[in-house]
Design an enzyme around this catalytic site. Structure first.
Site, short mmCIF file in Angstrom:
data_model
loop_
_atom_site.label_atom_id
_atom_site.label_comp_id
_atom_site.label_asym_id
_atom_site.label_seq_id
_atom_site.Cartn_x
_atom_site.Cartn_y
_atom_site.Cartn_z
N ASP A 156 0.84 -1.20 0.00
CA ASP A 156 0.00 0.00 0.00
C ASP A 156 0.88 1.25 0.00
O ASP A 156 2.01 1.21 -0.46
CB ASP A 156 -0.95 -0.06 1.22
CG ASP A 156 -2.30 0.56 0.92
OD1 ASP A 156 -2.33 1.77 0.62
OD2 ASP A 156 -3.32 -0.14 0.98
N HIS A 211 -4.10 5.99 3.12
CA HIS A 211 -4.71 4.75 2.63
C HIS A 211 -4.09 3.50 3.27
O HIS A 211 -4.80 2.63 3.79
CB HIS A 211 -4.56 4.72 1.11
CG HIS A 211 -5.32 3.66 0.40
ND1 HIS A 211 -4.78 2.43 0.12
CD2 HIS A 211 -6.57 3.66 -0.12
CE1 HIS A 211 -5.68 1.72 -0.55
NE2 HIS A 211 -6.77 2.43 -0.71
N SER A 527 -11.23 -1.02 -1.46
CA SER A 527 -9.99 -0.94 -0.67
C SER A 527 -10.24 -1.21 0.81
O SER A 527 -9.37 -1.75 1.49
CB SER A 527 -9.39 0.47 -0.77
OG SER A 527 -8.57 0.62 -1.88
#
Ligand code: NAG
Ligand code: NAG
Ligand code: NAG
Ligand code: NAG
Ligand code: NAG
Ligand code: NAG
Length: 756
Positions: A156, A211, A527
């Site tokens: 990520d 994220h 996600s």
């Protein structure tokens, strides 16, 4: 070149068709074709393994890879390095920066196999463990140590290591076999975060996006007291596998994730010894598995026993919009949770319209009524005439390209804004923090308010009502969640599974530029669904360390829930029945996943035979990389015949028979009866035999399923399910059965085609 982005969805780009799925305040939104460096581009180059006598250490691989490259970099120190990554595990080859002429020279060297241009991939909670039936000090969590001893590798955008989710209270040290480490600046290893490495060239594993911090905390974050966002969703938070270790492989920046970095991260994760991989990223275009860095890299991981969990994509609600379709991946769709951040709009006629708000404060006396402004020819917020909104509550639809328009309306003196979903998003409300006095309502609620607004002197009042639990129906499939059937292999059902991905609370970066503990954020996307399932995979792996990735995946799929919290079938964003092309096998149920009774297993040979049938010998060399396997000797495995825990039959020929083999992982002596339902009128399904008797653990039994049907002009897909039910009814091993009787758009690919 296709672009990969984090499969996160923020409302700034909440649109009918969110083609690009990731945006973050301050981040640029990019769709680009890879980087050019003075006439050079990045290529991923496949070569034969180092010749005998060359050695097998990492340095030996690197020297072998360098031998393919032009020498100029040694002479000219200003020349940027040509070799970007050298791979040993996922791939026999390297990533390099080359001109077309140089690539021509490389391709003439002995040992060269194939090269393709690098692609930029896109990175496409306090309550979700409870929603999934996990309770502290009880059941699966207690019995299997919360995922103890398992390492979840997350590829990520980096990690905010000081966040309390990554505190190591109660955590044992990393397993003795672990080879990873924390490398570079900003990394702080402890017993929770046991690895952090960057592959984006900056040697900095910190998260500039948020994220990666959000996804890793969702999968395996530790228990955190007092988690909340703006006071909402308050409570003790944790990841799904709070006892598992986390390793971050930073392969993405705000600009996306290059395929070369992604392969380098996978390479390292395999060497380090992760057990589960969580990839909340993907391409916006499906491309052939032998050109797809995720499919290629993940195959090596799966063949070494690692479960690879990937996002399905955020390109719904249209059909055939999936990312990450390879059958060796566990592909995750996104659903809602039974929680609302409630904000109620009271109309002048007394009607109450349920809505939500992420920022539950008001600058006005709470509950007071104001004139309601709505004009059907100014229905998009950006088109509202701000000269006429002072002192009013404005109803409008947020235009993703003009998210600032909400601020403009408030600045013009509106006392409140009611944002309604576009019709296509229906009941899927992707929440976003628009500041005070803003309510978001679903399509239905918006339509009711608009209807009332046409009456004489309409008024409305907004009341915030904090966090509600037990909202029904839940889960529902989110409008943005990508849908099947798989374009590349319609005979394999995708997505595989549904998990929470709408308005998920998890770890975020500290506000401002501080290096503080970090905050929480509520965001949406496949996600966010992916790390829920990688957490469940960690729990199952902890309970059954010897199970193959395919067995773990089968266990998760066949024990999932087909019904929602009303007891009815799982619905979509319009509250129509969702079905398997949206929800896969069903909604993940961790408590049952550790004890499935039977599993559908698959190994390298099965996948290799399938790859041969689908793509041929060259793809076998690229993906499977085992010189002793050739398509000539492998069994021919068509997509429908792969021993998958779901059945999808594009009916090219009727009747069509598929075979499956189940392995007994439950009690040694057990008998299972088939329970088959196929309610559609255009197809019938038969299973033989209808009873399976097992006398020992690990025993395998084969059965066949025959589908008969006729193509119909109107009905495109019919579906039902096949459950193997144990005599005690303790184990129900359910597989969706999907029959594709006709395609609305493209014709089905040839049965043994080579359409790559
Ligand atoms: C990317 O490449 C495709 C074809 O390879 C081309 O059509 C497209 O214009 C390119 N896009 C950009 C942004 O360069
Ligand atoms: C990255 O940081 C580590 C220190 O943690 C250092 O040993 C290494 O040389 C650095 N690598 C690069 C490429 O700067
Ligand atoms: C917009 O709608 C209002 C009433 O809702 C009407 O009076 C006005 O003429 C419309 N304007 C246009 C340009 O259609
Ligand atoms: C506010 O929430 C409570 C439960 O917390 C509920 O009983 C009540 O009906 C809600 N009010 C409105 C106006 O929906
Ligand atoms: C390659 O395939 C052969 C035959 O299936 C198998 O015996 C061997 O272990 C495989 N090699 C690797 C490195 O996986
Ligand atoms: C068999 O399937 C039907 C329909 O799915 C279901 O209602 C029934 O409960 C199942 N029976 C068993 C024993 O699982």
């Amino acid at each position: 070149m296709a672009s990969f982005l984090p499969l996160l969805l923020l409302t700034a780009f909440l649109s009918a068709k969110p083609a690009l799925c990731y945006v973050h305040p301050g981040a640029r939104l990019l769709e680009r074709n890879g980087t050019e460096h003075s006439g050079r581009r990045d290529f991923i180059v496949l070569v034969e393994p180092p010749p005998l006598g060359h050695g097998d250490a990492e340095d030996d691989h690197r020297r072998w890879h360098e031998s393919f490259l032009p020498l100029s970099q040694l002479a000219d120190s200003d020349d940027p390095p040509r070799l970007v990554h050298s791979y040993t595990e996922v791939f026999s080859g390297f990533a390099a920066r080359l001109t077309d002429a140089e690539l021509g020279a490389v391709s003439k060297k002995p040992g060269f196999v194939h090269a393709f241009p690098d692609r930029t991939l896109q990175l496409m909670t306090t309550h979700t463990p409870e929603f999934l039936g996990l309770r502290k000090d009880a059941g699966l969590w207690r019995d299997h140590g919360y995922g103890k001893g398992v390492v979840v590798g997350v590829l990520d955008s980096g990690i905010h290591a000081p966040h309390p989710y990554f505190d190591d209270h109660g955590m044992p040290p990393a397993p003795a076999r672990w080879k990873g480490s924390c490398r570079g600046s900003a990394a702080r290893c402890n017993n929770k975060l046991i690895g952090a490495k960057s592959f984006v060239g900056d040697n900095d594993t910190s998260d500039g996006v948020g994220h990666g911090t959000h996804t890793s905390s969702t999968s395996a974050g530790n228990f955190v007291d007092g988690a909340s966002m703006n006071g909402l969703g308050a409570g003790t938070a944790s990841g799904i596998a709070p006892g598992a270790h986390v390793a971050m492989y930073k392969v993405c920046t705000v600009d996306g994730c290059s395929g070369g970095s992604l392969l380098a991260g996978l390479d390292e994760a395999i060497k380090d010894g992760v057990d589960v991989l969580s990839l909340s990223l993907g391409s916006n275009e499906p491309f052939s598995f032998d050109q797809d860095p995720i499919a290629i890299g993940a195959f090596s991981a799966v063949s070494k026993g690692i479960v690879v969990v990937c996002a399905a994509g955020n390109r719904g609600p249209e059909l055939e919009t999936l990312s990450n379709e390879a059958p060796w991946l566990l592909t995750v769709a996104a659903g809602s949770v039974d929680r609302q951040f409630s904000a109620v709009t009271r109309l002048g006629d007394g009607k109450l319209i349920d809505g939500e708000g992420l920022h539950q404060t008001t600058r006005n006396p709470s509950g007071r009524s104001y004139p309601l402004f709505y004009s059907s020819n100014q229905s998009v917020c950006g088109s509202v005439d701000t000269g006429s909104v002072r002192g009013k509550i404005v109803l409008c639809e947020v235009d993703p390209a003009e998210a600032n328009s909400v601020d403009d309306i408030k600045l013009a003196g509106a006392t409140g804004v009611v944002l309604m979903n576009s019709a296509i998003d229906g009941y899927t409300t992707v929440l976003r923090d628009f500041g005070s006095d803003v309510v978001q309502v679903n399509g239905d609620g918006g339509a009711s308010i608009a209807e009332y607004a046409a009456s004489r002197k309409p008024v409305a009042a907004i009341t915030f009502n904090n966090t509600l639990l037990g909202v029904r129906p839940a889960p529902t499939v989110a409008s943005f969640s990508s849908r099947g059937p798989s374009v590349l292999n319609p005979g394999v059902l995708k997505p595989d599974i549904l998990a929470p991905g709408l308005n998920i609370l998890a770890a975020w970066l500290p506000l401002g530029t501080g290096k503080g503990a970090g905050t929480f954020n509520i965001i949406s996307g496949t996600s966010m669904a992916t790390p829920h399932v990688s957490g469940v995979a960690a729990l199952v792996k902890s309970a059954h360390p010897d199970w193959s990735p395919a067995a773990i995946k089968s266990a998760i799929m066949t024990t999932s829930d087909a019904v929602d919290n009303t007891g009815g079938p799982i619905l979509d964003q319009q509250h129509a029945k969702a079905g398997a092309l949206l929800a896969g096998a069903g909604h993940v149920n961790p408590t049952r996943a550790a004890d499935p009774g039977l599993v559908y297993d698959l190994g390298v040979t099965d996948y290799a035979g399938y790859i041969c049938t689908l793509l041929g010998e060259k793809a076998l060399a690229i993906i499977v990389r085992n010189g002793s396997l050739s398509c000539h000797d492998l069994p021919k495995v068509q997509d429908t015949q792969l021993n998958y825990p779901a059945i999808s039959v594009p009916l090219r020929q009727s009747p069509w028979t598929v075979r499956r083999t189940v392995t007994n992982v439950g009690p040694a002596r057990s008998t299972y009866r088939a329970n088959l339902t196929m309610p559609g009128a255009s197809s019938t399904v038969r299973v033989t035999p209808e009873t399976l008797e097992f006398s020992r653990a690990g025993e395998k039994k084969t059965f066949s399923v025959t589908v008969t049907g006729r193509a119909s002009g109107t009905v495109v897909v019919e579906e039902g399910s096949l459950s193997w039910v144990s005599a005690s009814e303790k184990h129900v091993v359910r597989s969706p059965v999907v029959v594709i009787l006709g395609y609305a758009a493209a014709p089905p690919p040839p049965p043994d085609g080579s359409w790559a």
